[in-house]
Write a protein that holds these residues in place. Structure first.
Motif, PDB file in Angstrom:
ATOM      1  N   GLN A 159      54.609  -9.929 -21.050  1.00 33.27           N
ATOM      2  CA  GLN A 159      54.613 -10.766 -22.354  1.00 33.27           C
ATOM      3  C   GLN A 159      53.284 -10.829 -23.172  1.00 33.27           C
ATOM      4  OE1 GLN A 159      57.035 -14.044 -21.744  1.00 33.27           O
ATOM      5  NE2 GLN A 159      59.067 -12.676 -21.943  1.00 33.27           N
ATOM      6  N   ASN A 160      52.402 -11.704 -22.407  1.00 36.31           N
ATOM      7  CA  ASN A 160      50.973 -11.795 -23.118  1.00 36.31           C
ATOM      8  C   ASN A 160      50.496 -10.423 -23.425  1.00 36.31           C
ATOM      9  OD1 ASN A 160      51.227 -14.374 -23.058  1.00 36.31           O
ATOM     10  ND2 ASN A 160      49.729 -14.660 -21.212  1.00 36.31           N
ATOM     11  N   GLU A 161      50.395  -9.534 -22.547  1.00 32.59           N
ATOM     12  CA  GLU A 161      49.839  -8.137 -22.756  1.00 32.59           C
ATOM     13  C   GLU A 161      50.565  -7.508 -24.249  1.00 32.59           C
ATOM     14  OE1 GLU A 161      49.868  -5.367 -19.562  1.00 32.59           O
ATOM     15  OE2 GLU A 161      48.877  -7.069 -18.274  1.00 32.59           O
ATOM     16  N   VAL A 162      51.791  -7.639 -24.192  1.00 29.04           N
ATOM     17  CA  VAL A 162      52.483  -6.953 -25.325  1.00 29.04           C
ATOM     18  C   VAL A 162      52.066  -7.827 -26.708  1.00 29.04           C
ATOM     19  CG1 VAL A 162      54.756  -6.800 -26.487  1.00 29.04           C
ATOM     20  CG2 VAL A 162      54.554  -6.189 -24.039  1.00 29.04           C
ATOM     21  N   LYS A 163      52.025  -9.070 -26.620  1.00 33.37           N
ATOM     22  CA  LYS A 163      51.482  -9.904 -27.764  1.00 33.37           C
ATOM     23  C   LYS A 163      50.050  -9.441 -28.236  1.00 33.37           C
ATOM     24  CE  LYS A 163      54.075 -14.086 -26.767  1.00 33.37           C
ATOM     25  NZ  LYS A 163      54.081 -15.508 -26.362  1.00 33.37           N
ATOM     26  N   GLN A 164      49.172  -9.314 -27.294  1.00 28.85           N
ATOM     27  CA  GLN A 164      47.927  -9.046 -27.526  1.00 28.85           C
ATOM     28  C   GLN A 164      47.813  -7.451 -28.228  1.00 28.85           C
ATOM     29  OE1 GLN A 164      45.758  -9.271 -23.774  1.00 28.85           O
ATOM     30  NE2 GLN A 164      45.088 -11.281 -24.316  1.00 28.85           N
ATOM     31  N   THR A 165      48.682  -6.609 -27.598  1.00 37.33           N
ATOM     32  CA  THR A 165      48.645  -5.406 -28.244  1.00 37.33           C
ATOM     33  C   THR A 165      49.283  -5.375 -29.479  1.00 37.33           C
ATOM     34  OG1 THR A 165      49.167  -4.508 -25.918  1.00 37.33           O
ATOM     35  CG2 THR A 165      49.526  -2.934 -27.871  1.00 37.33           C
ATOM     36  N   VAL A 166      50.157  -5.975 -29.663  1.00 39.13           N
ATOM     37  CA  VAL A 166      50.852  -6.126 -31.043  1.00 39.13           C
ATOM     38  C   VAL A 166      49.758  -6.560 -32.143  1.00 39.13           C
ATOM     39  CG1 VAL A 166      52.693  -7.202 -32.463  1.00 39.13           C
ATOM     40  CG2 VAL A 166      53.269  -6.192 -30.481  1.00 39.13           C
ATOM     41  N   ALA A 167      49.219  -7.756 -31.636  1.00 38.71           N
ATOM     42  CA  ALA A 167      48.172  -8.404 -32.589  1.00 38.71           C
ATOM     43  C   ALA A 167      47.088  -7.526 -32.847  1.00 38.71           C
ATOM     44  CB  ALA A 167      47.682  -9.677 -31.676  1.00 38.71           C
ATOM     45  N   THR A 168      46.603  -6.666 -32.104  1.00 40.79           N
ATOM     46  CA  THR A 168      45.756  -5.709 -32.113  1.00 40.79           C
ATOM     47  C   THR A 168      46.045  -4.589 -33.086  1.00 40.79           C
ATOM     48  OG1 THR A 168      44.920  -6.041 -29.875  1.00 40.79           O
ATOM     49  CG2 THR A 168      43.859  -4.229 -31.020  1.00 40.79           C
TER      50      THR A 168
END
Length: 165
Positions: free
Chosen positions: A145-154
């Protein structure tokens, strides 16, 4: 006291060599840290190939990153538990007080306190347990979930920069 020197063995296991070298490096350098260059020099002197030391260094860095993620995950779980515990304390203090004021004795509020308290106790046990299969699954899900959040934010940041240009 007698000065007894133990007999030196003819050979050492890999674990024993690691322990001896760890002690030697710790006592040799008064500084707390060695440079990366010194690490590579030590590896070269021990006849460890560049590929092996590079792979070991990469594995060590990856392990440190995972350990850092696990500490963040544990902190996150414990903060969520503390929030639940605070909510439990506030609501149940109100309910017990209301029950005492209205009836003068504990009756119905005691059932709420006990059943909700059981749930809180189980949450606390889960929040402070850092091992096992359930912990691993929850950590993997949180990490994903954190990786997905970081990807979406990027992606969102890049999209905004593109639209502004």
């Amino acid at each position: 006291m007698s000065d007894i020197t133990p007999p030196y063995p003819d050979s050492y296991s890999q674990a024993e060599i690691q322990e001896i070298l760890q002690l030697a490096i710790a006592s040799h350098h008064t500084e707390d840290e060695l440079s990366r260059q010194q690490l590579w020099e030590i590896a070269s002197e021990l006849d460890i190939s560049n590929a092996v030391i590079q792979s070991a260094e990469r594995d060590w860095l990856e392990r440190k990153a995972v350990d850092r993620q696990r500490r963040s995950f544990d902190l996150h779980r414990r903060q969520k538990f503390k929030q639940k515990l605070t909510k439990f304390a506030i609501v149940n203090t109100f309910l017990v007080s209301l029950n005492l004021i209205a009836i003068g004795t504990l009756s119905w509020s005691l059932y709420i306190l006990l059943f909700w308290g059981l749930g809180i106790a189980l949450n606390g046990w889960k929040a402070y347990q850092s091992g096992g299969e359930a912990y691993e699954k929850e950590f993997q899900r949180w990490s994903f979930q954190n990786e997905v959040k970081q990807t979406v934010a990027t992606v969102w940041t890049k999209l905004q920069k593109t639209l502004q240009a």
